[in-house]
Write an enzyme that holds these catalytic residues in place. Structure first.
Site, PDB file in Angstrom:
ATOM      1  N   ARG A 137       0.802  -1.229   0.000  1.00 33.28           N
ATOM      2  CA  ARG A 137       0.000   0.000   0.000  1.00 33.28           C
ATOM      3  C   ARG A 137       0.833   1.277   0.000  1.00 33.28           C
ATOM      4  NH1 ARG A 137      -3.600  -3.583   3.314  1.00 33.28           N
ATOM      5  NH2 ARG A 137      -5.229  -4.110   1.829  1.00 33.28           N
ATOM      6  N   GLY A 197      -1.873 -11.164   8.847  1.00 31.43           N
ATOM      7  CA  GLY A 197      -1.746 -12.564   9.248  1.00 31.43           C
ATOM      8  C   GLY A 197      -2.875 -13.088  10.096  1.00 31.43           C
ATOM      9  N   GLY A 198      -3.981 -12.329  10.203  1.00 32.81           N
ATOM     10  CA  GLY A 198      -5.094 -12.765  11.036  1.00 32.81           C
ATOM     11  C   GLY A 198      -5.722 -14.067  10.605  1.00 32.81           C
ATOM     12  N   GLU A 199      -5.451 -14.503   9.375  1.00 33.79           N
ATOM     13  CA  GLU A 199      -5.979 -15.776   8.879  1.00 33.79           C
ATOM     14  C   GLU A 199      -5.041 -16.945   9.160  1.00 33.79           C
ATOM     15  OE1 GLU A 199      -8.493 -12.953   7.804  1.00 33.79           O
ATOM     16  OE2 GLU A 199      -6.417 -12.826   7.139  1.00 33.79           O
ATOM     17  N   TRP A 267      -4.139  -3.833   9.585  1.00 33.48           N
ATOM     18  CA  TRP A 267      -3.988  -3.757   8.138  1.00 33.48           C
ATOM     19  C   TRP A 267      -3.629  -2.377   7.625  1.00 33.48           C
ATOM     20  CZ3 TRP A 267      -4.286  -7.911   4.853  1.00 33.48           C
ATOM     21  CH2 TRP A 267      -4.778  -9.101   5.394  1.00 33.48           C
ATOM     22  N   ASN A 285      -9.654  -9.265  12.349  1.00 29.86           N
ATOM     23  CA  ASN A 285     -10.446 -10.383  12.844  1.00 29.86           C
ATOM     24  C   ASN A 285      -9.668 -11.323  13.771  1.00 29.86           C
ATOM     25  OD1 ASN A 285      -9.453 -10.964   9.872  1.00 29.86           O
ATOM     26  ND2 ASN A 285      -9.399 -12.913  10.960  1.00 29.86           N
ATOM     27  N   ASP A 328     -15.916 -12.588  10.049  1.00 25.10           N
ATOM     28  CA  ASP A 328     -14.808 -11.907   9.394  1.00 25.10           C
ATOM     29  C   ASP A 328     -15.150 -10.457   9.047  1.00 25.10           C
ATOM     30  OD1 ASP A 328     -12.020 -12.321   8.419  1.00 25.10           O
ATOM     31  OD2 ASP A 328     -12.895 -11.613   6.554  1.00 25.10           O
ATOM     32  N   ASP A 330     -14.015  -7.726  10.274  1.00 20.32           N
ATOM     33  CA  ASP A 330     -12.985  -7.050  11.050  1.00 20.32           C
ATOM     34  C   ASP A 330     -12.899  -5.570  10.717  1.00 20.32           C
ATOM     35  OD1 ASP A 330     -12.190  -8.124   8.560  1.00 20.32           O
ATOM     36  OD2 ASP A 330     -10.085  -8.052   9.078  1.00 20.32           O
TER      37      ASP A 330
END
Length: 558
Positions: A137, A197-199, A267, A285, A328, A330
């Site tokens: 970004r 990396g929340g997943e 994020w 999340n 999800d 978030d």
């Protein structure tokens, strides 16, 4: 964060030489802290990815305005080496533009002509795991360096004149699922950056690094060791979330607090309040996304607005939008600092956040408390139905509402501008144990192919919560918004349209077909007395919009 765009990159795929081409434009003047502090009123540069420390994305030059925007034309087009999703916001420093691409390339360009000055390619480590596309970004600039976070969880400092690496530090272990797509924030000799990396069952954080050396100065874990909270049964709007508190308490007693693998990625950039020495950011999340049985409690501080002391990283306050989130939804769009009215009519310092729920939330800055939430900008149905093995339909879907896309505001109009997605989905739960750094969704969310998908651009009066105007778009919206003193709002669409709206009415005043999805936040700058608007057109992996590799700068026709 999500839908269906995950990947693993093995080192060597992009291991070409580090920097190409010599400097063709003169020395960059050093970016001073004073310049960064005054960026909200800087009608020449665009020094932060969100415009200024308050993150208003409001550009104070009015040379391009509602009367003449119809004469806006491409000034130049620069094509990068990487034909892939683009979410970068160009920053501009004294006539030099810095842009990033997927897979962590950085370009320095002459902002007048688009001519390349230098090109840096990051050499990835042995393995890189990331969610939602190989995005980046943008960079941050301070002194004579620019800074970038990488997919393999490194923080890289580059010489702003040459693109050569000055130093590089590991932010976290990428083998555990940590990665970086956000742009860093620079302030008072520090580089602030969170983590993705929340997943993947990570433990989220925001860290501060020394801008000169890369040494870590402080760390705040977005998941405290006691993550239980208050056993909230209702969301921020007062709706019942159908939690089985007794079952959760039994799971906590049996298995303990899951804080080490509870997710909570950050994020997007924090907003910085230099007056109070505080920062405000939102947390993503919990992990696993859809399976709450493995993570009893409120899962602090996921799905929350959080404020810290800028100098020490110490906790000040938080507000949780959704406790124990299993949808999800978030918090990902960057918060904005501005003056707002309370319900009693008092004007106070406030924080705005655009949620994936479809609400714009308005907070008091001093204690993070909620003043109001806006009218829903997208349909809401069956909230909060719990995920099932067969799949349960609920709106919004897992992409939002307002996804990561940054909002913009016009404080003279007291309007916040947000772009939204409408993607009906079903939520499916499937319990699986922690997979040690691999994808850990605890189920799936699936788009319903028989139902229409669309988006909108919405102006919210943040002092009342009412929708002032709204324009529907053909496809779900993801990217970002720029507002200007010329009375304009700029944003792009997945079908390649880049548009200028009347900030007061929502009328479309100008549009341009970019040839690929315009799914990045725009910026604006002025060089030699001429104002430009710039945006990247590279499409989007997450929503599978047409890929491209163009950075396009527009100015008024002579």
């Amino acid at each position: 964060m999500l839908v269906g765009a995950f990947g693993t990159l093995v080192a060597g795929a992009l291991s070409a030489q580090e920097v190409q081409h010599a400097t063709v434009y003169g020395d960059m003047s050093a970016v001073t802290q004073d310049m960064l502090n005054r960026s909200a009123g800087d009608g020449n540069n665009f020094l932060h990815t969100n415009g200024n420390y308050e993150q208003t994305r409001y550009y104070p030059n009015r040379q391009i305005n509602v009367d003449n925007v119809k004469h806006l034309r491409p000034a130049w087009i620069f094509q990068t080496e990487v034909m892939e999703t683009m979410e970068t916001t160009p920053i501009v420093v004294n006539g030099i533009m810095y842009v990033t691409t997927a897979f962590n390339h950085v370009y320095a360009l002459d902002a007048r002509t688009g001519e390349e000055i230098w090109h840096y390619k990051h050499k990835m480590g042995p393995i890189t795991t990331y969610c939602c596309g190989p995005n980046n970004r943008g960079v941050a600039a301070l002194g004579d360096m620019v800074y970038m976070g990488t997919l393999d969880a490194q923080l890289v400092a580059l010489d702003a004149k040459t693109g050569k690496v000055r130093w590089q530090k590991e932010i976290a272990d990428p083998s555990l699922g940590y990665s970086e797509t956000m742009a860093p924030t620079v302030v008072d000799g520090m580089i602030l950056i969170g983590t993705n990396g929340g997943e993947y069952g990570i433990r989220g954080f925001v860290k501060a690094f020394d801008a000169k050396t890369g040494d870590e100065k402080w760390n705040f874990n977005t998941i405290p060791e006691d993550s239980v909270g208050v056993w909230a049964t209702h969301d921020a709007t007062g709706r019942d979330m159908h939690r089985d508190i007794d079952a959760e308490k039994a799971a906590l007693e049996k298995n303990g607090d899951p804080f080490e693998t509870l997710g909570g990625g950050v994020w997007q950039n924090p907003a910085v309040d230099l007056e109070t020495r505080r920062i405000y950011f939102v947390v993503g999340n919990p992990s696993p996304d859809l399976d709450g049985s493995l993570r009893p409690g409120d899962n602090l501080y996921t799905d929350s607005l959080v404020s810290l002391n800028l100098d020490t990283g110490e906790y000040v306050c938080h507000f949780q939008y959704i406790a124990h989130d299993v949808w999800d939804l978030d918090a990902v769009s960057p918060p904005i600092i501005t003056r707002v009215k309370t319900e009693s009519g008092e004007t106070v310092k406030g924080i705005l956040h655009g949620g994936k729920t479809g609400h714009v939330y308005v907070h008091k800055a001093d204690d993070c408390s909620l003043i109001r939430y806006s009218e829903a900008m997208v349909p809401q149905e069956n909230m909060w139905v719990l995920p099932t093995a067969e799949g349960a339909r609920m709106l919004p879907g897992a992409n939002g509402g307002v996804e990561w896309s940054p909002m913009a505001i016009d404080s003279d109009l007291a309007l916040a501008y947000a772009i939204n997605l409408h993607q009906p989905m079903t939520y499916h739960v499937e319990s699986t144990p922690y997979p040690e750094g691999k994808l850990w969704l605890g189920g799936a969310f699936k788009v319903i192919p028989s139902e229409e998908q669309w988006g909108n651009v919405t102006a919210i009066d943040y002092n009342t919560g009412k929708i002032r105007w709204q324009v529907k778009t053909a496809q779900p919206m993801i990217g970002g918004v720029l507002a200007t003193a010329g009375g304009l709002v700029f944003t792009g669409e997945g079908n390649g349209q880049f548009k200028a709206y009347d900030a007061e009415t929502g009328s479309v005043l100008w549009k341009f077909q970019a040839g690929a999805g315009v799914n990045a936040p725009p910026a604006s700058y002025t060089v030699d007395g001429r104002q430009y608007v710039v945006v990247a057109a590279g499409g989007n992996t997450q929503l599978d919009y047409k890929r491209g590799n163009s950075v396009i700068a527009f100015t008024l026709a002579d």
